[in-house]
Design an enzyme around this catalytic site. Structure first.
Site, PDB file in Angstrom:
ATOM      1  CE  LYS A   1      -4.273  -1.989   1.658  1.00  0.00           C
ATOM      2  NZ  LYS A   1      -3.869  -3.409   1.807  1.00  0.00           N
TER       3      LYS A   1
HETATM    4  C1  LIG Z   1      -4.484  -4.459   1.133  1.00  0.00           C
HETATM    5  C2  LIG Z   1      -3.752  -5.757   1.013  1.00  0.00           C
HETATM    6  C3  LIG Z   1      -4.163  -6.755   0.099  1.00  0.00           C
HETATM    7  C4  LIG Z   1      -5.412  -6.618  -0.752  1.00  0.00           C
HETATM    8  O1  LIG Z   1      -5.285  -5.642  -1.745  1.00  0.00           O
HETATM    9  P1  LIG Z   1      -6.573  -5.116  -2.553  1.00  0.00           P
HETATM   10  O2  LIG Z   1      -6.086  -3.974  -3.358  1.00  0.00           O
HETATM   11  O3  LIG Z   1      -7.574  -4.699  -1.494  1.00  0.00           O
HETATM   12  O4  LIG Z   1      -7.090  -6.245  -3.374  1.00  0.00           O
HETATM   13  C5  LIG Z   1      -3.391  -7.903  -0.005  1.00  0.00           C
HETATM   14  N1  LIG Z   1      -2.284  -8.099   0.757  1.00  0.00           N
HETATM   15  C6  LIG Z   1      -1.874  -7.165   1.658  1.00  0.00           C
HETATM   16  C7  LIG Z   1      -0.670  -7.452   2.477  1.00  0.00           C
HETATM   17  C8  LIG Z   1      -2.584  -5.964   1.817  1.00  0.00           C
HETATM   18  O5  LIG Z   1      -2.168  -5.055   2.712  1.00  0.00           O
END
Ligand SMILES: *Cc1c(COP(=O)(O)O)cnc(C)c1O
Length: 471
Positions: free
Chosen positions: A113
């Site tokens: 993120k």
């Molecule tokens: C947020 C997250 C996801 C999921 O991502 P999306 O964009 O919501 O599909 C998967 N793995 C981790 C470690 C995350 O922080």
């Protein structure tokens, strides 16, 4: 470039207008009017660029209301080796013949993120300064989103963050990451309750339009188009590292929750990047796997939403999914509204199994899916450690398992590494009997002073806190 709403609202907007907005006024999600097309000559040029330069080239196809020199400076300031650990920013490593891991988790909070949130922080600061405006970001987190948002917004002018989280329910590492921040513009609010209580509070505050306007409340959730756009860049960067030339297809597997990450892969593919298959990997919360297998999209209730050992994928519905379905139904806004407003509103589900467009999800858009369980995650973590001396986090393990079920001969498979194992140490200990190594800068963070207030699960209490801390 103009942006439209998936639900057919007549207004068209430009990038900086939707940057600070959440949903479109009709409840739809914003998408560009068309996807800019990239040919092989352009790919050949882009292959030689640094990550920051590549980000600028891609972003400038979608953003025409920030002067190019400014956008270029924002990209250069965001994607540095200092922040992301390497010059490649998203280095690829081969795990076994034809299967790669793309490292997206070497930013400040050790989850992918950061890739988008760091850019968002700089875009917000730029745009707010230009408008002479302020923004108070209110969010709810069970871990990764909150810390990524806080590390991106800390110390930024014009921005305050009010982040709610369920008291005592995040991992000690995640709590320490967030609560040890001492920046005056970051406010951690531990709510006596569960994650759903936090989300309900955010909804209740956002529904109080007078309060929202008076205190300039905004969000940074994954439906924000700027976040999705930032993620498009690493599909190109991963593609270039996995191939020697631009005519070879590559597949990607994406550990998925709200469908934001894999939707960025869809956008890259629509732009003409030669992506063979996009594999959507889910855990026991398999809303998306069920859709891609059967054509039925069925939102889960609270009792059917499981707490798993890949918690950032624990979702009851996928908030970005509407973007893909919009393209799947040929951008027919009436049909989209029937599915997402009428059918979901009435039944909590829609069914495309008998509709000819469903076959297009795989045939034309390249989507496949897979699902894994806690036992699968432990097995994958052990196997990857044993055979390749590589530790993967539980979410990435979900990806690896689904990837192996969808390999095509001669097509490289890139699995997106969405977090580092140290963030989910308890599951690593369960699988391997020992804690993963911790990056130096996080040594001893649990012992740092914590900056957090505890509030009851009550929107009025949170509103009062916000009002008191906005001068
Ligand atoms: C947020 C997250 C996801 C999921 O991502 P999306 O964009 O919501 O599909 C998967 N793995 C981790 C470690 C995350 O922080």
């Amino acid at each position: 470039m103009n942006y439209l709403s998936t639900r057919g609202h007549p207004d068209r907007k430009r990038f900086c207008e939707i940057l600070l907005e959440g949903l479109a006024p009709d409840g739809g999600l914003y998408l560009p009017e068309q996807y800019p097309q990239v040919d092989t000559a352009t790919l050949a040029k882009w292959r030689k660029l640094s990550y920051a330069e590549l980000a600028f080239e891609i972003l400038s196809l979608y953003i025409d209301d920030i002067p190019p020199a400014d956008l270029k400076a924002i990209c250069a300031k965001t994607y540095t080796a200092e922040v992301f650990g390497t010059d490649e920013i998203v280095p690829l490593r081969e795990l076994e013949d034809g299967v790669y891991l793309e490292a997206l988790s070497n930013g400040p909070t050790l989850a992918f993120k950061d890739m988008a949130m760091q850019l968002l922080g700089n875009l917000f600061e730029y745009e707010l300064a230009r408008r002479g405006a302020e923004l108070n970001i209110l969010g709810a987190t069970s871990g990764d989103t909150g810390s990524a948002a806080e590390y991106a917004m800390r110390g930024k002018k014009g921005v305050r963050v009010f982040m709610t989280s369920p008291d005592g329910r995040m991992s000690p590492f995640q709590q320490a990451q967030m609560f040890s921040l001492q920046d005056a513009n970051i406010h951690n609010i531990a709510i006596t309750g569960v994650f759903d209580d936090c989300q309900d509070i955010v909804k209740a505050v956002s529904n109080d339009l007078a309060f929202k306007r008076k205190y300039r409340i905004g969000t940074v959730n994954s439906i924000n188009w700027a976040r999705l756009l930032a993620q498009v860049v690493y599909y190109f960067a991963g593609y270039f590292q996995a191939t020697a030339a631009n005519d070879k297809p590559v597949s990607f597997t994406v550990p998925s929750g709200n469908f934001g990450n894999v939707c960025a892969g869809h956008v890259a593919r629509m732009m003409g990047l030669p992506i063979h298959t996009l594999v959507v990997a889910t855990n026991e919360n398999d809303v998306l796997d069920e859709f891609f297998r059967t054509g039925v999209y069925r939102v889960r209730g609270a009792v059917d939403t499981h707490e798993t050992s890949s918690p950032s994928m624990d979702i009851s519905k996928a908030s970005n999914f509407e973007r893909f379905v919009f393209d799947l139904v040929g951008r027919d806004t009436a049909k989209l509204r029937k599915l997402f407003v009428d059918d979901l509103g009435l039944n909590g589900s829609f069914d495309l199994s008998a509709d000819p467009v469903f076959a297009q999800a795989a045939a034309r858009f390249g989507f496949r899916s897979g699902r894994s369980t806690h036992a699968d995650r432990l097995a994958t973590i052990r196997d990857t450690d044993k055979r390749f001396a590589t530790l993967v986090d539980p979410h990435t393990a979900d990806g690896l398992k689904a990837a192996r079920e969808q390999l095509s001969p001669g097509v490289p498979m890139v699995v997106l590494e969405t977090a580092l194992p140290i963030k989910f140490a308890a599951t690593l200990v369960e699988a391997l009997g020992e804690e993963p190594a911790r990056p130096k800068k996080f040594e001893g963070i649990e012992a740092l002073p914590k900056r957090v207030v505890k509030l009851p699960a009550d929107a009025e209490a949170v509103k009062a806190y916000i009002a008191e801390h906005c001068d």
